[in-house]
Design a protein around this motif. Sequence first.
Motif, PDB file in Angstrom:
ATOM      1  N   PHE A 252       0.843  -1.187   0.000  1.00  0.00           N
ATOM      2  CA  PHE A 252       0.000   0.000   0.000  1.00  0.00           C
ATOM      3  C   PHE A 252       0.888   1.249   0.000  1.00  0.00           C
ATOM      4  CE2 PHE A 252      -3.256  -2.658   2.434  1.00  0.00           C
ATOM      5  CZ  PHE A 252      -4.087  -2.812   1.336  1.00  0.00           C
ATOM      6  N   ALA A 253       0.387   2.336  -0.564  1.00  0.00           N
ATOM      7  CA  ALA A 253       1.068   3.630  -0.470  1.00  0.00           C
ATOM      8  C   ALA A 253       0.651   4.322   0.823  1.00  0.00           C
ATOM      9  CB  ALA A 253       0.728   4.500  -1.665  1.00  0.00           C
ATOM     10  N   VAL A 254       1.538   5.176   1.319  1.00  0.00           N
ATOM     11  CA  VAL A 254       1.303   5.896   2.574  1.00  0.00           C
ATOM     12  C   VAL A 254       1.408   7.390   2.318  1.00  0.00           C
ATOM     13  CG1 VAL A 254       2.181   6.329   4.899  1.00  0.00           C
ATOM     14  CG2 VAL A 254       2.154   4.002   3.997  1.00  0.00           C
ATOM     15  N   MET A 255       0.433   8.140   2.829  1.00  0.00           N
ATOM     16  CA  MET A 255       0.469   9.600   2.767  1.00  0.00           C
ATOM     17  C   MET A 255       0.923  10.126   4.118  1.00  0.00           C
ATOM     18  SD  MET A 255      -2.596  12.269   1.690  1.00  0.00           S
ATOM     19  CE  MET A 255      -2.672  11.692  -0.007  1.00  0.00           C
ATOM     20  N   LEU A 256       1.949  10.979   4.102  1.00  0.00           N
ATOM     21  CA  LEU A 256       2.561  11.475   5.337  1.00  0.00           C
ATOM     22  C   LEU A 256       2.052  12.869   5.679  1.00  0.00           C
ATOM     23  CD1 LEU A 256       6.260  10.437   4.615  1.00  0.00           C
ATOM     24  CD2 LEU A 256       4.573   9.183   5.948  1.00  0.00           C
ATOM     25  N   PRO A 257       1.864  13.161   6.964  1.00  0.00           N
ATOM     26  CA  PRO A 257       1.414  14.505   7.373  1.00  0.00           C
ATOM     27  C   PRO A 257       2.567  15.502   7.328  1.00  0.00           C
ATOM     28  CG  PRO A 257       1.709  13.129   9.307  1.00  0.00           C
ATOM     29  CD  PRO A 257       1.971  12.250   8.116  1.00  0.00           C
ATOM     30  N   ILE A 258       3.063  15.755   6.128  1.00  0.00           N
ATOM     31  CA  ILE A 258       4.151  16.709   5.908  1.00  0.00           C
ATOM     32  C   ILE A 258       3.586  17.851   5.071  1.00  0.00           C
ATOM     33  CG2 ILE A 258       6.377  17.072   4.779  1.00  0.00           C
ATOM     34  CD1 ILE A 258       7.060  14.180   5.447  1.00  0.00           C
ATOM     35  N   PHE A 259       3.641  19.041   5.625  1.00  0.00           N
ATOM     36  CA  PHE A 259       3.044  20.195   4.953  1.00  0.00           C
ATOM     37  C   PHE A 259       4.079  21.269   4.631  1.00  0.00           C
ATOM     38  CE2 PHE A 259       0.178  18.454   8.256  1.00  0.00           C
ATOM     39  CZ  PHE A 259      -0.687  17.780   7.420  1.00  0.00           C
ATOM     40  N   GLN A 260       5.163  21.306   5.415  1.00  0.00           N
ATOM     41  CA  GLN A 260       6.223  22.282   5.208  1.00  0.00           C
ATOM     42  C   GLN A 260       7.564  21.589   5.444  1.00  0.00           C
ATOM     43  OE1 GLN A 260       5.037  26.443   6.643  1.00  0.00           O
ATOM     44  NE2 GLN A 260       3.875  25.130   8.028  1.00  0.00           N
ATOM     45  N   ALA A 261       8.648  22.268   5.070  1.00  0.00           N
ATOM     46  CA  ALA A 261       9.976  21.649   5.138  1.00  0.00           C
ATOM     47  C   ALA A 261      10.307  21.148   6.550  1.00  0.00           C
ATOM     48  CB  ALA A 261      11.032  22.648   4.665  1.00  0.00           C
ATOM     49  N   ASP A 262       9.921  21.903   7.574  1.00  0.00           N
ATOM     50  CA  ASP A 262      10.265  21.513   8.946  1.00  0.00           C
ATOM     51  C   ASP A 262       9.601  20.204   9.368  1.00  0.00           C
ATOM     52  OD1 ASP A 262      11.750  23.785   9.082  1.00  0.00           O
ATOM     53  OD2 ASP A 262      10.308  24.935  10.275  1.00  0.00           O
ATOM     54  N   HIS A 272      14.742   6.491   4.163  1.00  0.00           N
ATOM     55  CA  HIS A 272      15.915   7.051   3.490  1.00  0.00           C
ATOM     56  C   HIS A 272      15.410   7.878   2.308  1.00  0.00           C
ATOM     57  CE1 HIS A 272      19.862   7.565   1.782  1.00  0.00           C
ATOM     58  NE2 HIS A 272      19.401   7.116   0.623  1.00  0.00           N
ATOM     59  N   VAL A 273      15.546   9.199   2.432  1.00  0.00           N
ATOM     60  CA  VAL A 273      15.076  10.108   1.378  1.00  0.00           C
ATOM     61  C   VAL A 273      16.222  11.054   1.040  1.00  0.00           C
ATOM     62  CG1 VAL A 273      13.413  11.880   0.752  1.00  0.00           C
ATOM     63  CG2 VAL A 273      12.686   9.962   2.168  1.00  0.00           C
ATOM     64  N   ASP A 274      16.805  10.890  -0.160  1.00  0.00           N
ATOM     65  CA  ASP A 274      17.884  11.788  -0.568  1.00  0.00           C
ATOM     66  C   ASP A 274      17.295  13.065  -1.158  1.00  0.00           C
ATOM     67  OD1 ASP A 274      17.054  11.142  -3.151  1.00  0.00           O
ATOM     68  OD2 ASP A 274      18.654   9.679  -3.458  1.00  0.00           O
ATOM     69  N   ASP A 275      18.181  13.978  -1.560  1.00  0.00           N
ATOM     70  CA  ASP A 275      17.727  15.290  -2.038  1.00  0.00           C
ATOM     71  C   ASP A 275      16.893  15.180  -3.317  1.00  0.00           C
ATOM     72  OD1 ASP A 275      18.970  16.497   0.072  1.00  0.00           O
ATOM     73  OD2 ASP A 275      20.768  17.081  -1.038  1.00  0.00           O
ATOM     74  N   VAL A 276      17.290  14.279  -4.223  1.00  0.00           N
ATOM     75  CA  VAL A 276      16.559  14.128  -5.481  1.00  0.00           C
ATOM     76  C   VAL A 276      15.153  13.602  -5.222  1.00  0.00           C
ATOM     77  CG1 VAL A 276      16.520  12.942  -7.709  1.00  0.00           C
ATOM     78  CG2 VAL A 276      18.682  13.799  -6.784  1.00  0.00           C
ATOM     79  N   THR A 277      15.057  12.604  -4.348  1.00  0.00           N
ATOM     80  CA  THR A 277      13.749  12.046  -4.002  1.00  0.00           C
ATOM     81  C   THR A 277      12.885  13.083  -3.298  1.00  0.00           C
ATOM     82  OG1 THR A 277      14.721   9.843  -3.797  1.00  0.00           O
ATOM     83  CG2 THR A 277      12.584  10.191  -2.753  1.00  0.00           C
ATOM     84  N   SER A 278      13.495  13.825  -2.374  1.00  0.00           N
ATOM     85  CA  SER A 278      12.750  14.862  -1.656  1.00  0.00           C
ATOM     86  C   SER A 278      12.212  15.914  -2.624  1.00  0.00           C
ATOM     87  CB  SER A 278      13.660  15.522  -0.619  1.00  0.00           C
ATOM     88  OG  SER A 278      13.002  16.579   0.024  1.00  0.00           O
ATOM     89  N   HIS A 279      13.015  16.271  -3.611  1.00  0.00           N
ATOM     90  CA  HIS A 279      12.575  17.268  -4.593  1.00  0.00           C
ATOM     91  C   HIS A 279      11.351  16.771  -5.357  1.00  0.00           C
ATOM     92  CE1 HIS A 279      12.878  20.525  -7.507  1.00  0.00           C
ATOM     93  NE2 HIS A 279      12.759  19.620  -8.469  1.00  0.00           N
TER      94      HIS A 279
END
Length: 754
Positions: A252-262, A272-279
């Motif tokens: 299953f896919a997961v949606m994370l409660p991330i709304f801003q960089a902090d 493990h999330v590198d800069d390219v993936t984060s972008h």
Amino acid sequence: MSERALRLQLKGRVQGVGFRPFVYRLAHRFKLDGWVNNQGGEVVIHIQGAAASLNAFQDALIHLAPPASAPVVHTCRPVPVAVLSGFHILPSDNQAGNRPEVPPDWFMCAACFDELNDPRQRRYRYPFINCTQCGPRYTLIERLPYDRPNTSMAEFPLCAECQAEYQNPLDRRFHAQPLACSVCGPKLTWQTPEHAPLTGNEAALTQAVNCIKQGGIVAVKGIGGYHLFANALDATAVNCLRVRKRRPHQPFAVMLPIFQADDWQRFKAWFHVDDVTSHLLNSASRPIVLVERHKQCPLAPEIAPDLDEIGIMLPYSPLHVLLLQGLAQPVIATSGNLSGEPVITDADMAANRLSTVADGFLHHDRPIVRPADDSVFRSVAGTLRPLRLGRGHAPQVMPLTGQAPAMLAVGGQGKNSIALRLDDQAMISPHIGDLGTPRSQQVFEQVIADLCRLYQGRYQIIACDAHPGYSSSRWALTQNLPVIKIWHHHAHASALAGEYPSPRPWLIFTFDGAGLGVDGTLWGGEALFGQPGDWRRVASLLPYRLPGGDKASRQPWRSAAALLWQCNQLLPDRHPDLALLKHAWQQDINCHTSHAAGRLFDAAWVLLGLGRDVSHEAEAPMQLEQLARQSPSVCPPVLPLLDHAPTLIDWRPLLNFLRDETFSIAQRALGLHLSLAQAICNVVQTMAKQQTVGQIGLTGGVFQNRLLSQQTQKLLEAAGFKVYLPKRLPMNDGGLSYGQLVEAAALWAKKTPD
């Protein structure tokens, strides 16, 4: 001061992204006169004033363009200075004959996010807030030009305040077609089997949040269709969803409660999330991206059984943001559909077809014109590549070379997409799904009609897979138009060659689960040499006979039995049908000759003792890849190349190795990958001694396996070869339709005299 005047013609993504208001504001900033309007799929600007101001305007036009736009200056020419006062936005001219670019669905921009959370704003906590830089596009456009009367928002008349914003060129909502507020726009409704529907945004949101917190499953209507939401930290809820959806193992896919960089700080130890993936995760398209989860990740292990890789995404609509803010925890966000079918978009259909899955439904009354599932990406061979193109990434526009009539390509049977050729461009639809059910067939035909209407084109020829049993091929043959039948793996190869045009000959390995080959056997372990329209099979996996036909894709023990029987060995299995099946195999009854690498992976999974049957097609190779990545180095068996036409890669040495318990299961899984990678490299080196090989390609669903692709690429590059994999389109059957267009055009050109 002398004045100059310029006429600019801009192409690219300039529709539905607030580009004309941006030009208006830019002209006022530099005190320039003129006008701007839409002409078909282009924007035309007449701009006049002081030379220095014109230069500054031209520079800012590209470098300060709205984030959701992608303008390209097609022409810029001097014109006579006109008698003008001020700068104006003229009405759209849809008769100009230019082909539009259909804007995709975007996430909620930062300005709307701030407004959503500001109690002083009138759209505070409004689930459908948007502006010219964000919100739905593709899923609500009925026809072009992209104006409100041509969208599903036409049934929501604007209130006075919204109308004022809509008409104000200096407002960021000027001509934002999905514009609405709580007074005049769509509303939420909460529905359960036991109670009458409850309409009201806050009341419905509260009920949905409470249901999920209590371990329930909620069907949530989003931008492109319904999701099924459940608490991703609650193993009981996840297992319940698996049982109800009849999806025992598929992740299953997961949606994370991330709304801003902090907000990322909380989850750094989870994944493990590198800069390219984060972008990519934070990009305007907000796709699902597969990432590695760490051992301390508290998500329920049942989300991705036996796997350390999981698909994550961020909230991309204001409704998602409000739900995730209320929950303050990750949720399962899986497609609201029956297995393999297109995502459900209609409330009545959702209530009917998901009645045994969901405990409650969070509906809204903004119609979804056509479905758009979430896009999915994975890092393969060092690059994030699409496994599925959907919301935010499709329709995808791809270049085409040569001259050919307008064509429609209808893709394959699974992971279907369709593609439309008009002039030198291909428009590829979002992922439709697996064909073969009434609903998937209905969506398939709807997407064809929609793509033609949106891009204002009519096709004269249809390209389809050569397999006569594919639903898409059967449909093509009923349309009373010329049909070009394309061999499955030729389409795979041509899709890659189309993405990287080159005059030099290709050597492309097309590895997948199955596809009808030129000789009537099931291909899937091929090496094709040549160019679109002229492919020659130069190597293949040693063939084997699969008992039971298509059943082998869900019953890997059949593949294992076939390989062993071919080597006069027995499958240590007590399956009640085994003796009868072997007799049928010996008599060549209901057997298909196969060369498919995908079935080889399935057989290896069985021979390693990992299982007998699978619940989804990628289950076996995904587990094998993970095991192999955990293994120390191992000396793999060599797979000989048999002198044959085509050259045959002999997989038989793998059988004893895969059952050799002096090696760990992980070592044997690694050996499988290393052996195949080395065999591919050996084929290339052998071919290169015989004739000039331009570049090497790897495509087909098997090369979604990161370990196999990276090891193969490493060996080939060390040997001095340049290696290419698909980057813009899926290498699985989701890219077939584009390859069919490329191949069909090449075949058409060969048959057509100059």
